[in-house]
Motif scaffolding. Structure first.
Motif, mmCIF file in Angstrom:
data_model
loop_
_atom_site.group_PDB
_atom_site.id
_atom_site.type_symbol
_atom_site.label_atom_id
_atom_site.label_comp_id
_atom_site.label_asym_id
_atom_site.label_seq_id
_atom_site.Cartn_x
_atom_site.Cartn_y
_atom_site.Cartn_z
ATOM 1 N N LEU A 57 1.075 -40.583 3.441
ATOM 2 C CA LEU A 57 2.201 -41.465 3.753
ATOM 3 C C LEU A 57 2.749 -42.116 2.484
ATOM 4 O O LEU A 57 3.973 -42.299 2.351
ATOM 5 C CB LEU A 57 1.764 -42.542 4.752
ATOM 6 N N GLN A 58 1.843 -42.455 1.552
ATOM 7 C CA GLN A 58 2.312 -43.079 0.312
ATOM 8 C C GLN A 58 3.063 -42.093 -0.566
ATOM 9 O O GLN A 58 4.005 -42.457 -1.267
ATOM 10 C CB GLN A 58 1.119 -43.666 -0.444
ATOM 11 N N GLU A 59 2.650 -40.830 -0.494
ATOM 12 C CA GLU A 59 3.338 -39.810 -1.288
ATOM 13 C C GLU A 59 4.785 -39.642 -0.841
ATOM 14 O O GLU A 59 5.674 -39.366 -1.659
ATOM 15 C CB GLU A 59 2.582 -38.485 -1.175
ATOM 16 N N TYR A 60 5.026 -39.819 0.459
ATOM 17 C CA TYR A 60 6.388 -39.666 1.001
ATOM 18 C C TYR A 60 6.907 -41.003 1.540
ATOM 19 O O TYR A 60 7.606 -41.047 2.542
ATOM 20 C CB TYR A 60 6.386 -38.623 2.120
ATOM 21 N N GLN A 61 6.547 -42.072 0.843
ATOM 22 C CA GLN A 61 6.891 -43.411 1.335
ATOM 23 C C GLN A 61 8.398 -43.605 1.478
ATOM 24 O O GLN A 61 8.888 -44.113 2.494
ATOM 25 C CB GLN A 61 6.319 -44.465 0.380
ATOM 26 N N ALA A 62 9.165 -43.193 0.485
ATOM 27 C CA ALA A 62 10.614 -43.415 0.517
ATOM 28 C C ALA A 62 11.261 -42.651 1.669
ATOM 29 O O ALA A 62 12.123 -43.189 2.384
ATOM 30 C CB ALA A 62 11.230 -42.988 -0.816
ATOM 31 N N GLU A 63 10.835 -41.405 1.862
ATOM 32 C CA GLU A 63 11.425 -40.608 2.938
ATOM 33 C C GLU A 63 11.078 -41.189 4.309
ATOM 34 O O GLU A 63 11.923 -41.228 5.219
ATOM 35 C CB GLU A 63 10.938 -39.161 2.852
ATOM 36 N N ILE A 64 9.828 -41.641 4.472
ATOM 37 C CA ILE A 64 9.427 -42.196 5.763
ATOM 38 C C ILE A 64 10.152 -43.508 6.032
ATOM 39 O O ILE A 64 10.597 -43.767 7.159
ATOM 40 C CB ILE A 64 7.897 -42.395 5.799
ATOM 41 N N ALA A 65 10.285 -44.321 5.016
ATOM 42 C CA ALA A 65 10.963 -45.607 5.200
ATOM 43 C C ALA A 65 12.430 -45.411 5.566
ATOM 44 O O ALA A 65 12.990 -46.156 6.373
ATOM 45 C CB ALA A 65 10.840 -46.450 3.934
ATOM 46 N N LYS A 66 13.045 -44.375 4.996
ATOM 47 C CA LYS A 66 14.458 -44.111 5.295
ATOM 48 C C LYS A 66 14.623 -43.419 6.636
ATOM 49 O O LYS A 66 15.580 -43.682 7.384
ATOM 50 C CB LYS A 66 15.057 -43.262 4.177
ATOM 51 N N SER A 67 13.707 -42.501 6.959
ATOM 52 C CA SER A 67 13.703 -41.776 8.238
ATOM 53 C C SER A 67 15.052 -41.126 8.537
ATOM 54 O O SER A 67 15.619 -41.281 9.618
ATOM 55 C CB SER A 67 13.300 -42.707 9.392
ATOM 56 N N SER A 68 15.546 -40.380 7.576
ATOM 57 C CA SER A 68 16.796 -39.647 7.778
ATOM 58 C C SER A 68 16.486 -38.270 8.362
ATOM 59 O O SER A 68 15.570 -37.578 7.901
ATOM 60 C CB SER A 68 17.546 -39.491 6.458
ATOM 61 N N ARG A 69 17.247 -37.878 9.346
ATOM 62 C CA ARG A 69 17.008 -36.595 9.995
ATOM 63 C C ARG A 69 17.194 -35.434 9.027
ATOM 64 O O ARG A 69 16.573 -34.385 9.177
ATOM 65 C CB ARG A 69 17.938 -36.447 11.197
ATOM 66 N N LYS A 70 18.007 -35.621 8.005
ATOM 67 C CA LYS A 70 18.293 -34.540 7.080
ATOM 68 C C LYS A 70 17.125 -34.277 6.126
ATOM 69 O O LYS A 70 16.958 -33.154 5.640
ATOM 70 C CB LYS A 70 19.552 -34.867 6.274
ATOM 71 N N THR A 71 16.308 -35.297 5.858
ATOM 72 C CA THR A 71 15.257 -35.146 4.854
ATOM 73 C C THR A 71 13.844 -35.304 5.398
ATOM 74 O O THR A 71 12.872 -35.000 4.692
ATOM 75 C CB THR A 71 15.461 -36.187 3.734
ATOM 76 N N ILE A 72 13.698 -35.750 6.631
ATOM 77 C CA ILE A 72 12.367 -36.094 7.136
ATOM 78 C C ILE A 72 11.610 -34.893 7.687
ATOM 79 O O ILE A 72 10.379 -34.947 7.852
ATOM 80 C CB ILE A 72 12.481 -37.189 8.230
ATOM 81 N N GLY A 73 12.290 -33.798 7.969
ATOM 82 C CA GLY A 73 11.639 -32.644 8.576
ATOM 83 C C GLY A 73 10.440 -32.128 7.797
ATOM 84 O O GLY A 73 9.340 -31.979 8.341
ATOM 85 N N PRO A 74 10.581 -31.852 6.480
ATOM 86 C CA PRO A 74 9.418 -31.378 5.708
ATOM 87 C C PRO A 74 8.271 -32.382 5.675
ATOM 88 O O PRO A 74 7.101 -31.986 5.653
ATOM 89 C CB PRO A 74 10.003 -31.155 4.307
ATOM 90 N N VAL A 75 8.582 -33.662 5.662
ATOM 91 C CA VAL A 75 7.537 -34.686 5.647
ATOM 92 C C VAL A 75 6.724 -34.635 6.940
ATOM 93 O O VAL A 75 5.488 -34.704 6.923
ATOM 94 C CB VAL A 75 8.164 -36.084 5.450
ATOM 95 N N ILE A 76 7.412 -34.517 8.059
ATOM 96 C CA ILE A 76 6.712 -34.430 9.353
ATOM 97 C C ILE A 76 5.832 -33.195 9.393
ATOM 98 O O ILE A 76 4.692 -33.236 9.887
ATOM 99 C CB ILE A 76 7.739 -34.429 10.499
ATOM 100 N N ASP A 77 6.317 -32.082 8.855
ATOM 101 C CA ASP A 77 5.515 -30.856 8.835
ATOM 102 C C ASP A 77 4.256 -31.033 7.988
ATOM 103 O O ASP A 77 3.172 -30.547 8.357
ATOM 104 C CB ASP A 77 6.351 -29.696 8.295
ATOM 105 N N VAL A 78 4.383 -31.707 6.846
ATOM 106 C CA VAL A 78 3.219 -31.949 5.987
ATOM 107 C C VAL A 78 2.180 -32.797 6.711
ATOM 108 O O VAL A 78 0.977 -32.515 6.669
ATOM 109 C CB VAL A 78 3.655 -32.626 4.667
#
Length: 651
Positions: free
Chosen positions: A29-50
Motif C-alpha cells: 500500500l505504501q508503494e502505491y500510496q499516491a495512486e490509492i489516495a487518488k483512487s482514479s479509475r484510469k490509474t488504479i487498475g494495475p494497483v488493484i491487480d498487484v
C-alpha cells in the motif's frame, strides 16, 4: 557444533521473519500510496491487480474495507488502516497486518478513501478470486455473478481452481458452465477452446451466443496483390457482385488511402465555379456548360492544368480494383476456433428456431385457451339457445369484480381465489337468470330486438360498474404460487397463470360435456333447443330450462372473469376486450357445437399469434387481419368449422 546449530536456527528465524514481512499488505500500500489516495479509475487498475495477486492473507480484508469506504489514511505518515467511528470527531484505527488497534485519532488527522462506483466495480472483480473459495455460499454466488457481469482472462485460473472443492451442486454446475465460457473466450490453448465450444454447442443460453458471436465477427479488408499471411480469412470478395458492388469496393480503397476519391457531380460543379476566369472555365465559356459532356470537358482541362484532381473513369476504377484483393477476416486469429464457433452457432441457431416455433405454439395455445374460456359461456347462450347476448362481456367483468371484492375481504390470495370462483358463478348466474326472466324470455325468436336489448344492458352494467368501482383499474392478485413462469430454456417459457388458465379451460370443457351429455338438465336443454313444443308435450318446462341454461352460461362467464382478471386489467371495459373474440370463436367454430367452439378458439389463437410473429410491432394489425380472415372464411364455410347436422342444422 552448538554454535553451528544456533547459527542455523537464527538464519531460519530470519527467513521466516522476512517471509512474514513480505506477506504484509502495508508495504504494498505504501508503494502505491499516491495512486490509492487518488483512487482514479484510469490509474488504479494495475494497483488493484498487484494487491489481489500479492499473496498476502490481508489482501481480501483490505480490498473489502476499501470497497466499503472504511479505509482511512493517517496524514502524518501515509499509513492505511481500518477505521471505526467512536464518536462524532474521532476514529479508532486498526492495523491491517497485525489486527492491533493503533489508537484513536481525530477526523482532521485522517483522510477517508471513498472509491467511486467505477473503482468499486474494479475492486469487486478483484475480490472474485477470494470469494470463489469463501465458506459463505452467498458470497460464492456473488462472485459468479460478478464474473458473468465482467468476465476476464485473469478470472479463469481461480475459477478452475475452485470447481473441485465446491460443495454446493448448483454452484458447482454454474462454475463448470462459466468455466467453459471463459475457456472459449480467453484460454491460450486452442484445443481447449475448441473442446469447450463443442461442449457448449447444444446450449441455447444467450450467454453462449454472446460468447461465440465475437469470435466470428467479420471485418472488411483490402490488400495489394494477395491476402496477407497470419490473418484468419473468412471469405474472399469479388467486386461487382450483389453482395459487394464495385462502388463499395472502390470506397474502401479510398478510405484506406489506396486510391483517389471519386468526383461527384456536386464536387465538379463547385470546382468549376471556383475556377471561372473571364467568363470561361478551362477555356470553355460558362454559357456552354449546360451539359454533362461540356462540364466534364471543362473539368478535364482544369485537371490537365493541375488545378483540380483528375476524374476517375470507369476504366481507372476497374484497374484499381483489379490490383487489389478484397476479403473478410475473423476477429479471432485461430481458424480452428472460428470453424468450431461457426459450426456451433449453426447448430444453436437451428435449435433456437425450433424452440421459437415451440414457444409460438405455446403462446397460441395459451391465447386459444383464453378465448375458449371467454367464449364457452357464450357457446351456451348463443350457440345452444340462439340468444345474441351482447352483455356477455359484462358478465366476464362482473366475475372479475367479484374476485376483487372477495380479495378485499379475504387477504389470503389463494383462499380468496378459491372462494371467489363459486361466488363469481353465483353472482353472474343470478344476474343471468334475472336477465332471462325480465328481458330475454319475451324476445325469443326475435334476434334483432334481443341484440338491441342486451346491448343496452351491457352499457348500463358498464356504467353501474363505473359508479361503484370508479374508472381506475382494480387489482386482482394471483396467488404467489402462480408467480413466475415455467422456463424450459432461454427461448421457451410460459407463465404459470397461462398454464392454470389452460387447465381451467380443459376443466370447463369436461364440465360442459358432462352437463350436456350426462345430466337431466343437459338432456332437457338439448330437447328444448331442437323442438320446444315436442319437449313441452313430454312434460319438460321450456321456460325453466331456458332460464337455467342462460344462467349456466352466464355463471361460466363469471368464472372466466376471475381467471382473466388475474392477468388483465379489471375495469368496467374489461368485457369489451373479449366480446368480439367470443362471438367470432363461436361463429367460426360452428354455432351449437362445443367442439366447434374449441376449434374456433384454436384457429383464431394460432392465426393471431402467427400474424403477430410476422409483424410484432403492430398487434392491432394482427386483429384487423384476423377479422378480415374470418370474414373470408365465413364466405366459404358459413356454418363454421364443425357444422351441425340433421334437424338442428336446419333450425
Amino acid at each position: 557444533m552448538i554454535r553451528l546449530y544456533f547459527a542455523g536456527l537464527a538464519f531460519l528465524l530470519s527467513c521466516l521473519t522476512a517471509t512474514a514481512q513480505d506477506a504484509n499488505i502495508q508495504p504494498i500500500l505504501q508503494e502505491y500510496q499516491a495512486e490509492i489516495a487518488k483512487s482514479s479509475r484510469k490509474t488504479i487498475g494495475p494497483v488493484i491487480d498487484v494487491i489481489a495477486s500479492s499473496g498476502s492473507p490481508q489482501a481480501q480484508l483490505m480490498l473489502e474495507t476499501w470497497a466499503a469506504k472504511n479505509m482511512w489514511m493517517r496524514k502524518s505518515d501515509g499509513l492505511f488502516f481500518v477505521g471505526e467511528k467512536t464518536d462524532t470527531k474521532s476514529y479508532l484505527l486498526t492495523d491491517f497486518d497485525s489486527g492491533d488497534v493503533v489508537g484513536s485519532y481525530p477526523k482532521s488527522d485522517l483522510k477517508q478513501l471513498k472509491p467511486n462506483s467505477g473503482v468499486r466495480a474494479m475492486i469487486a472483480t478483484a475480490l472474485v478470486q477470494f470469494q470463489l473459495m469463501d465458506p459463505d455460499a452467498a458470497k460464492r454466488q456473488d462472485a459468479l455473478t460478478s464474473i458473468q457481469r465482467d468476465p476476464g482472462p485473469t478470472l479463469l485460473a481461480p475459477l478452475r481452481a475452485s470447481i473441485y472443492s465446491e460443495p454446493d451442486p448448483t454452484l458447482k454446475a454454474q462454475k463448470q458452465r462459466l468455466e467453459r465460457l471463459l475457456t472459449i473466450g480467453y484460454d491460450q490453448d486452442t484445443k481447449a477452446r475448441v473442446a469447450a465450444i463443442e461442449d457448449m454447442s447444444g446450449d441455447l443460453g444467450v450467454d453462449v451466443r454472446a460468447t461465440l458471436n465475437p469470435l466470428v465477427a467479420k471485418t472488411l479488408n483490402v490488400a495489394i496483390g494477395g491476402t496477407p499471411t497470419g490473418v484468419n480469412v473468412a471469405a474472399l470478395l469479388e467486386p461487382g457482385t450483389d453482395q459487394f458492388s464495385k462502388t463499395d469496393a472502390y470506397d474502401l480503397l479510398v478510405v484506406e488511402g489506396m486510391a483517389p476519391a471519386l468526383i461527384s457531380s456536386g464536387d465538379m460543379r463547385s470546382a468549376l465555379a471556383a475556377n471561372i476566369e473571364r467568363g470561361r472555365v478551362g477555356g470553355i465559356p460558362v454559357a456552354q456548360l449546360d451539359t454533362n459532356a461540356a462540364r466534364k470537358a471543362a473539368y478535364a482541362a482544369l485537371a490537365d492544368a493541375g488545378k483540380v484532381p483528375a476524374l476517375i473513369t470507369p476504366a481507372d476504377m476497374d484497374t484499381a480494383l483489379a490490383s487489389h484483393v478484397f476479403f473478410e477476416t475473423f476477429a479471432e486469429p485461430s481458424a480452428e476456433v472460428t470453424t468450431a464457433a461457426t459450426d456451433a452457432l449453426e447448430t444453436i441457431n437451428l435449435k433456437v428456431g425450433l424452440n421459437q416455433t415451440l414457444d409460438l405454439i405455446l403462446d397460441a395455445l395459451s391465447l386459444a385457451s383464453i378465448y375458449f374460456l371467454a367464449a364457452i359461456g357464450l357457446a351456451i347462450t348463443f350457440g345452444v339457445m340462439g340468444v345474441i347476448n351482447m352483455a356477455h362481456g359484462e358478465f366476464i367483468m362482473m366475475g372479475a369484480y367479484t374476485g376483487y371484492v372477495v380479495q378485499q375481504i379475504i387477504p389470503d390470495h389463494t383462499l380468496s381465489i378459491i372462494v371467489a370462483t363459486p361466488m363469481a358463478f353465483a353472482v353472474t348466474f343470478a344476474a343471468g337468470v334475472a336477465m332471462e326472466r325480465l328481458v330475454i324470455r319475451w324476445l325469443y325468436d326475435r334476434p334483432l330486438e334481443t341484440l338491441l336489448a342486451t346491448f343496452g344492458i351491457s352499457i348500463a352494467l358498464q356504467q353501474l360498474a363505473k359508479n361503484i368501482f370508479g374508472t381506475q383499474a382494480r387489482p386482482l392478485t394471483a396467488p404467489g404460487w402462480l408467480d413466475g413462469a415455467l422456463v424450459v430454456n432461454d427461448v421457451v417459457s410460459i407463465s404459470f397463470i397461462r398454464i392454470a388458465i389452460f387447465i381451467l379451460a380443459l376443466v370447463f370443457l369436461g364440465v360442459f360435456l358432462f352437463i350436456m351429455k350426462r345430466t337431466r338438465l343437459g338432456l332437457e336443454t338439448r330437447a328444448v333447443t331442437q323442438n320446444p313444443r315436442m319437449a313441452a308435450s313430454m312434460g319438460i318446462n321450456p321456460g325453466k330450462v331456458n332460464m337455467l341454461t342462460f344462467g349456466l352460461g352466464s355463471g361460466i362467464a363469471g368464472i372466466a372473469g376471475v381467471a382473466i382478471g388475474l392477468f388483465a386489467k379489471v375495469t368496467s371495459e374489461l368485457g369489451n376486450d373479449y366480446i368480439v373474440q367470443s362471438f367470432m370463436t363461436v361463429v367460426v367454430g360452428g354455432v351449437g357445437n362445443i367442439w366447434g367452439t374449441l376449434a374456433g378458439a384454436a384457429m383464431i389463437g394460432f392465426f393471431q399469434k402467427g400474424i403477430e410473429w410476422l409483424n410484432p410491432s403492430n398487434t392491432l394489425a394482427a386483429q384487423t387481419y384476423m377479422i378480415v380472415f374470418i370474414i373470408i372464411f365465413i364466405q366459404f364455410r358459413p356454418r363454421g368449422i364443425i357444422a351441425l347436422k340433421g334437424r338442428a342444422a336446419g333450425d
